[in-house]
Design a protein around this motif. Structure first.
Motif: not given
Length: 196
Positions: A105-114
């Motif tokens: 789950k992405n817990t931030s306010d922006h898209a994250i690529t990992g």
């Protein structure tokens, strides 16, 4: 005492040789990472798992021996993701294909690529752990608040039973660590104006 012209030619030759050696060392430095990765993938060195396609996996014989697989999940410090296996351990038949599910789950306010790195423990059984399908083969992008389930299809090669060092292994740990991709790091820098 050698003539000035001869001394100049020797110095020039030594300079060209030194430059060629420096260039070769630089080239070897750039080639070392892909060569090391290729070596690890072929030998299973350093806990590197193997990659198998569906055809190869279908041709593997299932044995009557079982082994426990433990799943471990981590994220790099500062990466705003939650990441965990949905089942911490599983007992499988050696040679049988199985699937593990991981949740992120992405817990931030922006898209994250990992991108996930992985290894197995004990390291010397990496050459027997085969992945057919894995989220670790490609980058994963999660939008703000997005949750996903990510499967891993795998099997343990029956050849492990013929290896005197590995045949008595009772549990293999498959461990993943997600790292933000270079693009995600650059976007975070653009938003904050700093790398901190």
């Amino acid at each position: 005492m050698p003539a000035v012209g001869t001394l100049h030619k020797r110095n020039k030759r030594v300079g060209v040789i030194a430059l060629a050696m420096a260039g070769a060392m630089l080239g070897l430095g750039f080639a070392s990472v892909p060569l090391y990765r290729m070596f690890c993938q072929v030998t299973g060195f350093d806990g590197t798992t193997q990659r198998a396609d569906e055809a190869k996996a279908a041709s593997v014989s299932v044995t009557g021996h079982t082994i426990s697989i433990r799943f471990d999940a981590n994220v790099e410090r500062g990466m705003d993701w939650q990441f965990k296996p949905l089942q911490v351990t599983d007992t499988i038949s050696i040679g049988a294909r199985d699937m593990a599910l991981f949740w992120a789950k992405n817990t931030s306010d922006h898209a994250i690529t990992g991108m996930a790195t992985f290894n197995v423990e004990p390291e010397y059984v990496g050459k027997y752990f085969n992945k057919i399908q894995c989220f670790c083969f490609t980058e994963q992008t999660l939008k703000p608040g997005q949750e996903v389930r990510m499967p891993v299809l795998y099997y343990v090669d029956p050849a492990i039973l013929d290896d005197p060092d590995a045949k008595d292994v009772e549990q293999i740990t498959l461990s993943y660590t997600f790292h933000p991709s270079a693009d995600s790091g650059a976007k975070a820098l653009d938003r904050t104006g700093s790398g901190v």
